[in-house]
Design a protein around this motif. Structure first.
Motif, PDB file in Angstrom:
ATOM      1  N   ALA A 100      -0.972  -4.420  -1.797  1.00  0.00           N
ATOM      2  CA  ALA A 100      -0.031  -3.321  -1.543  1.00  0.00           C
ATOM      3  C   ALA A 100       0.733  -3.537  -0.238  1.00  0.00           C
ATOM      4  CB  ALA A 100      -0.780  -1.995  -1.498  1.00  0.00           C
ATOM      5  N   VAL A 101       0.050  -4.050   0.781  1.00  0.00           N
ATOM      6  CA  VAL A 101       0.702  -4.318   2.068  1.00  0.00           C
ATOM      7  C   VAL A 101       1.831  -5.329   1.883  1.00  0.00           C
ATOM      8  CG1 VAL A 101       0.379  -5.359   4.351  1.00  0.00           C
ATOM      9  CG2 VAL A 101      -1.299  -3.719   3.491  1.00  0.00           C
ATOM     10  N   LEU A 102       1.551  -6.400   1.151  1.00  0.00           N
ATOM     11  CA  LEU A 102       2.597  -7.395   0.878  1.00  0.00           C
ATOM     12  C   LEU A 102       3.672  -6.809  -0.040  1.00  0.00           C
ATOM     13  CD1 LEU A 102       0.528 -10.695   0.452  1.00  0.00           C
ATOM     14  CD2 LEU A 102       1.749  -9.860   2.466  1.00  0.00           C
ATOM     15  N   GLY A 103       3.274  -5.836  -0.859  1.00  0.00           N
ATOM     16  CA  GLY A 103       4.231  -5.147  -1.718  1.00  0.00           C
ATOM     17  C   GLY A 103       5.273  -4.391  -0.907  1.00  0.00           C
ATOM     18  N   VAL A 104       4.844  -3.813   0.222  1.00  0.00           N
ATOM     19  CA  VAL A 104       5.780  -3.119   1.114  1.00  0.00           C
ATOM     20  C   VAL A 104       6.800  -4.118   1.662  1.00  0.00           C
ATOM     21  CG1 VAL A 104       6.034  -1.783   3.242  1.00  0.00           C
ATOM     22  CG2 VAL A 104       4.080  -1.360   1.739  1.00  0.00           C
ATOM     23  N   ALA A 105       6.320  -5.298   2.047  1.00  0.00           N
ATOM     24  CA  ALA A 105       7.224  -6.340   2.564  1.00  0.00           C
ATOM     25  C   ALA A 105       8.194  -6.807   1.476  1.00  0.00           C
ATOM     26  CB  ALA A 105       6.411  -7.521   3.099  1.00  0.00           C
ATOM     27  N   LYS A 106       7.689  -6.919   0.230  1.00  0.00           N
ATOM     28  CA  LYS A 106       8.559  -7.317  -0.883  1.00  0.00           C
ATOM     29  C   LYS A 106       9.630  -6.261  -1.131  1.00  0.00           C
ATOM     30  CE  LYS A 106       5.825 -10.388  -3.848  1.00  0.00           C
ATOM     31  NZ  LYS A 106       5.213 -10.520  -5.190  1.00  0.00           N
ATOM     32  N   LEU A 107       9.204  -5.003  -1.108  1.00  0.00           N
ATOM     33  CA  LEU A 107      10.150  -3.900  -1.316  1.00  0.00           C
ATOM     34  C   LEU A 107      11.223  -3.920  -0.231  1.00  0.00           C
ATOM     35  CD1 LEU A 107      11.016  -1.310  -2.785  1.00  0.00           C
ATOM     36  CD2 LEU A 107       9.367  -0.050  -1.382  1.00  0.00           C
ATOM     37  N   ASN A 128      17.181  -0.214  -9.373  1.00  0.00           N
ATOM     38  CA  ASN A 128      16.639   1.142  -9.306  1.00  0.00           C
ATOM     39  C   ASN A 128      15.115   1.189  -9.357  1.00  0.00           C
ATOM     40  OD1 ASN A 128      16.506   0.235 -11.914  1.00  0.00           O
ATOM     41  ND2 ASN A 128      16.947   2.219 -12.857  1.00  0.00           N
ATOM     42  N   VAL A 129      14.470   0.036  -9.124  1.00  0.00           N
ATOM     43  CA  VAL A 129      13.017  -0.023  -9.296  1.00  0.00           C
ATOM     44  C   VAL A 129      12.258   0.689  -8.168  1.00  0.00           C
ATOM     45  CG1 VAL A 129      12.544  -2.176  -8.047  1.00  0.00           C
ATOM     46  CG2 VAL A 129      11.170  -1.583 -10.060  1.00  0.00           C
ATOM     47  N   ALA A 130      12.877   0.870  -7.009  1.00  0.00           N
ATOM     48  CA  ALA A 130      12.191   1.458  -5.849  1.00  0.00           C
ATOM     49  C   ALA A 130      11.592   2.821  -6.171  1.00  0.00           C
ATOM     50  CB  ALA A 130      13.145   1.566  -4.668  1.00  0.00           C
ATOM     51  N   GLU A 131      12.325   3.635  -6.920  1.00  0.00           N
ATOM     52  CA  GLU A 131      11.836   4.975  -7.230  1.00  0.00           C
ATOM     53  C   GLU A 131      10.569   4.937  -8.080  1.00  0.00           C
ATOM     54  OE1 GLU A 131      14.251   7.136 -10.349  1.00  0.00           O
ATOM     55  OE2 GLU A 131      15.636   5.470  -9.952  1.00  0.00           O
ATOM     56  N   TYR A 132      10.382   3.852  -8.831  1.00  0.00           N
ATOM     57  CA  TYR A 132       9.183   3.720  -9.666  1.00  0.00           C
ATOM     58  C   TYR A 132       8.025   3.061  -8.914  1.00  0.00           C
ATOM     59  CZ  TYR A 132      12.688   4.509 -13.318  1.00  0.00           C
ATOM     60  OH  TYR A 132      13.708   5.024 -14.083  1.00  0.00           O
ATOM     61  N   ILE A 133       8.338   2.369  -7.833  1.00  0.00           N
ATOM     62  CA  ILE A 133       7.322   1.639  -7.073  1.00  0.00           C
ATOM     63  C   ILE A 133       6.588   2.532  -6.074  1.00  0.00           C
ATOM     64  CG2 ILE A 133       7.009  -0.129  -5.276  1.00  0.00           C
ATOM     65  CD1 ILE A 133       9.084  -1.816  -6.616  1.00  0.00           C
ATOM     66  N   MET A 134       7.286   3.484  -5.472  1.00  0.00           N
ATOM     67  CA  MET A 134       6.756   4.209  -4.320  1.00  0.00           C
ATOM     68  C   MET A 134       5.400   4.870  -4.575  1.00  0.00           C
ATOM     69  SD  MET A 134       8.678   3.612  -1.778  1.00  0.00           S
ATOM     70  CE  MET A 134       8.346   4.856  -0.532  1.00  0.00           C
ATOM     71  N   VAL A 135       5.236   5.571  -5.682  1.00  0.00           N
ATOM     72  CA  VAL A 135       3.972   6.281  -5.938  1.00  0.00           C
ATOM     73  C   VAL A 135       2.799   5.315  -6.118  1.00  0.00           C
ATOM     74  CG1 VAL A 135       2.745   7.817  -7.526  1.00  0.00           C
ATOM     75  CG2 VAL A 135       5.087   8.359  -6.847  1.00  0.00           C
ATOM     76  N   PRO A 136       2.894   4.321  -7.026  1.00  0.00           N
ATOM     77  CA  PRO A 136       1.760   3.379  -7.135  1.00  0.00           C
ATOM     78  C   PRO A 136       1.530   2.573  -5.860  1.00  0.00           C
ATOM     79  CG  PRO A 136       3.613   2.665  -8.516  1.00  0.00           C
ATOM     80  CD  PRO A 136       3.914   4.041  -8.058  1.00  0.00           C
ATOM     81  N   LEU A 137       2.604   2.306  -5.099  1.00  0.00           N
ATOM     82  CA  LEU A 137       2.462   1.553  -3.850  1.00  0.00           C
ATOM     83  C   LEU A 137       1.676   2.366  -2.830  1.00  0.00           C
ATOM     84  CD1 LEU A 137       3.229  -1.081  -2.433  1.00  0.00           C
ATOM     85  CD2 LEU A 137       5.349  -0.001  -1.686  1.00  0.00           C
ATOM     86  N   ARG A 138       2.019   3.630  -2.681  1.00  0.00           N
ATOM     87  CA  ARG A 138       1.297   4.513  -1.741  1.00  0.00           C
ATOM     88  C   ARG A 138      -0.170   4.664  -2.148  1.00  0.00           C
ATOM     89  NH1 ARG A 138       4.099   7.327   1.938  1.00  0.00           N
ATOM     90  NH2 ARG A 138       6.372   7.429   1.759  1.00  0.00           N
TER      91      ARG A 138
END
Length: 233
Positions: free
Chosen positions: A128-135, A104-114
């Protein structure tokens, strides 16, 4: 270790505190289960010492899946550090947050990632770009159903060449089932005109895109060849 991490005297002494955390990481590296000090390690993340933060983040990423009931504490700590004044801390926190790999971590990642994709620091943006690939690697639907792919395409015009290299890598990974990122004449010409700004790895990424691109006519092909000859002298 648990006693030491709870000791006010030790926690106030930066050198001793770092040594205790080093021991925790050393035991973890040897395969010894040190998950019982999870809550203490979360508290240890509240420091200005970047070395200590890095060790604590490594520990949290390793044990978060085993301590799902306490993982929210780790997430809150990392989210807070994603807004730290130090770009190195922001980037490190985001990288760790995207490495938790919880269901369920995606919901917590989206705001700081954006927020990090628009960060003034190129280090944070490329992380952050690599974070999108990790997600995408563990929550592909979340990425595909958002506008993150479009955001990445817009970042091909980032000021920092390392950010652009990471964008190319991330898009190729996310869109691998579709043959990689979409390439058109404008993208190819723009990247070729900036080739000299890139390091060897970045230049290889651009050349790979050029090799995949099919020019629409001979004039365009000659333009690409002229740019290649000029930029790669």
């Amino acid at each position: 270790l648990k006693v030491a991490l709870n000791s006010i005297k030790i926690m106030k002494d930066q050198v001793k505190r770092r040594e205790v955390i080093k021991k925790v990481i050393a035991y973890m590296t040897l395969g010894i289960d040190v998950s019982r000090v999870f809550s203490e390690m979360v508290m240890a993340a509240s420091t200005k010492d970047p070395v200590q933060k890095k060790m604590v983040y490594h520990y949290l990423c390793t044990y978060a899946h085993q301590k799902s009931d306490l993982a929210l504490l780790a997430i809150n700590t990392l989210q807070k550090d994603c807004a730290d004044e130090d770009p190195m801390v922001r980037g490190l926190a985001l990288r760790s947050l995207c490495s938790l790999r919880l269901a369920n971590v995606a919901e917590y990642i989206m705001v700081p990632l954006r927020n990090s994709l628009n960060d003034p620091s190129p280090y944070v943006r490329k992380t952050a770009v690599l974070g999108v690939a990790k997600l995408f690697s563990f929550q592909p639907t979340t990425v595909k159903e958002s506008d993150l792919v479009d955001v990445l395409y817009n970042m091909l015009r980032d000021k920092d060449p390392q950010v652009i290299s990471n964008v190319i890598h991330a898009l190729d990974e996310i869109l691998s089932n579709e043959g990689g990122m979409t390439i058109n004449s404008n993208i190819i010409m723009y990247l070729l005109n900036r080739t000299r700004e890139f390091n060897e790895w970045g230049q290889c990424c651009i050349l790979d895109l050029v090799a995949r691109y099919q020019p629409t006519n001979q004039d365009e092909m000659f333009d690409i060849m002229n740019l290649l000859e000029e930029r790669l002298k």
